[in-house]
Design an enzyme around this catalytic site. Structure first.
Site, PDB file in Angstrom:
ATOM      1  N   ASP A   1      40.184  32.236  38.228  1.00  0.00           N
ATOM      2  CA  ASP A   1      40.392  31.573  39.516  1.00  0.00           C
ATOM      3  C   ASP A   1      40.119  30.075  39.365  1.00  0.00           C
ATOM      4  O   ASP A   1      39.056  29.670  38.888  1.00  0.00           O
ATOM      5  CB  ASP A   1      39.429  32.199  40.543  1.00  0.00           C
ATOM      6  CG  ASP A   1      39.785  31.816  41.966  1.00  0.00           C
ATOM      7  OD1 ASP A   1      40.351  32.663  42.686  1.00  0.00           O
ATOM      8  OD2 ASP A   1      39.505  30.657  42.349  1.00  0.00           O
TER       9      ASP A   1
ATOM     10  N   GLU B   1      45.893  30.586  43.536  1.00  0.00           N
ATOM     11  CA  GLU B   1      45.403  30.026  42.276  1.00  0.00           C
ATOM     12  C   GLU B   1      44.646  31.077  41.482  1.00  0.00           C
ATOM     13  O   GLU B   1      43.730  30.782  40.746  1.00  0.00           O
ATOM     14  CB  GLU B   1      44.575  28.778  42.504  1.00  0.00           C
ATOM     15  CG  GLU B   1      43.458  28.650  43.461  1.00  0.00           C
ATOM     16  CD  GLU B   1      42.866  29.814  44.251  1.00  0.00           C
ATOM     17  OE1 GLU B   1      43.618  30.702  44.689  1.00  0.00           O
ATOM     18  OE2 GLU B   1      41.643  29.796  44.436  1.00  0.00           O
TER      19      GLU B   1
ATOM     20  N   ASN C   1      45.022  20.398  46.400  1.00  0.00           N
ATOM     21  CA  ASN C   1      46.126  20.302  47.369  1.00  0.00           C
ATOM     22  C   ASN C   1      45.846  19.231  48.423  1.00  0.00           C
ATOM     23  O   ASN C   1      46.721  18.433  48.758  1.00  0.00           O
ATOM     24  CB  ASN C   1      46.313  21.640  48.091  1.00  0.00           C
ATOM     25  CG  ASN C   1      47.150  22.623  47.277  1.00  0.00           C
ATOM     26  OD1 ASN C   1      48.009  22.204  46.522  1.00  0.00           O
ATOM     27  ND2 ASN C   1      46.885  23.908  47.448  1.00  0.00           N
TER      28      ASN C   1
END
Ligand SMILES: Nc1nc2c(ncn2[C@@H]2O[C@H](COP(=O)(O)OP(=O)(O)OP(=O)(O)O)[C@@H](O)[C@H]2O)c(=O)[nH]1
Length: 346
Positions: A205, A248, A213
């Site tokens: 992860d 992700e 972002n």
């Protein structure tokens, strides 16, 4: 007319398959009688440090009842080298069918390159020189097979990264952890495929991806995910399975001899990501949790254990690798997601 109907029937068989293994097997089963061949093989070129090797995806010889394939975890060094046979190399390079006389035998080689850049080769060995009609039949069957393989691959791949998607996880998990195919040995007997070593499931992860972002925008976020997929591909072996589960979160199914070897593999991934200079973003890190795949394990149970280990890694400050079994042995508190998505230890 009778021959046309027979061909149509064979094509219908070819397109009935719903997974790659059964399509590969049907391809050689269809071509062997169509060409009255002595042997038909579907090869795949797989990269190795020093060149490429030939993996047998399906092979059928006259007299054999079921097609054979290379064991899923075969050691690359046991496979023939692509370079050892210039005719195969030429067929791929020219992307054209080759028909060659080889002693008393004749070989027909049809190269296929899938949309995901897999390089396949159909090779038929015949006792008589094939006529033009026979060669066109193989080429036609090859094109239909290629179209269906592309369809199948697009349904099992993540569109952004090209890694396997979540939908294909259950199938491949069972196939890889349970299958032990056989290959005929030199004197015609059969030997068991290489004994499958322990399998490990890792969940990877990306840390603080939301802030990537937020700070750089979704396009750069997507670029990071693409580069992550590239790092995963270069870190793991050709026969390890790499998935993007969405967002992700990545999942890897690998084979390693023991816990220490698995730890080494996942630690190498963590380091490779940490050291990679992501354009614009700079440093990115990952938290990794992994677990040993157990006998009669289900994909969801194995995933849940690895996912818990990821929570632990996150709770410990991220950029770290944790093993579920080690955590249980140490009798540490079990991590759970809180109602707000944060990690809590109970
Ligand atoms: N660019 C991009 N972002 C995505 C995609 N899918 C999910 N995301 C974003 O990934 C972020 C995941 O954030 P969180 O689950 O809060 O986790 P995090 O920020 O990585 O924090 P930790 O996992 O706790 O380290 C969210 O902002 C999602 O919008 C995608 O395909 N592309």
């Amino acid at each position: 007319m009778g021959q046309v109907l027979e061909h149509l029937e064979q094509l219908a068989r070819l397109t009935r398959g719903r997974d790659r293994d059964s399509m590969d097997a049907t391809l050689v089963e269809v071509l062997l009688p169509l060409l009255d061949a002595r042997c038909v093989v579907l090869w795949e070129a797989v990269p190795e440090d020093a060149g490429e090797r030939l993996l047998t995806r399906a092979r059928l010889e006259r007299g054999m009842t079921v097609p054979q394939s290379s064991p899923p975890w075969v050691s690359l060094s046991d496979l023939p080298r692509v370079d050892d046979d210039p005719v195969r190399v030429q067929a791929w390079l020219a992307r054209q069918t080759r028909v060659v006389a080889d002693g008393a035998m004749h070989r027909v080689l049809v190269p296929l390159i899938t949309e995901s850049d897999r390089r396949l080769l159909i090779e038929a060995v015949l006792e008589r020189a094939p006529d033009v009609h026979a060669v066109r039949v193989v080429e036609g069957v090859a094109r239909i097979f290629e179209n269906f393989i592309n369809l199948l691959e697009s349904s099992e791949r993540d569109t952004l990264t090209g890694l396997l998607n979540r939908k294909s996880f259950d199938d491949t998990f069972y196939k890889i952890t349970r299958r032990t195919p056989v290959l005929p040995d030199a004197d015609g007997g059969q030997r068991q495929g290489q004994e499958a070593a322990q399998h490990w499931l890792g969940v990877v992860d990306v840390d603080h991806f939301k802030s990537v972002n937020d700070r750089f925008g979704h396009l750069i976020g997507d670029e990071v995910l693409l580069l992550m997929a590239r790092i995963l591909r270069s870190t793991f072996r050709h026969d390890d399975r790499l998935y993007r589960f969405g967002g992700e979160e990545f999942v890897v199914l690998v084979r390693a001899a023991d816990s220490a070897a698995a730890a080494g593999v996942f630690e190498r991934l963590r380091r490779n990501v940490e050291q990679y200079p992501f354009p614009q973003v700079g440093r990115i890190t990952v938290s990794v949790g992994y677990t040993a795949v157990r006998e009669h394990d289900t994909p969801s149970d194995a995933f849940e254990r690895a996912d818990r280990a990821v929570y632990l890694a996150k709770a410990e400050g991220r950029n770290t690798v944790r093993c579920y079994e080690t955590h249980v042995q140490l009798g540490e508190p079990t991590p759970q997601r809180g109602s707000d998505g944060d990690i809590e230890l109970f």
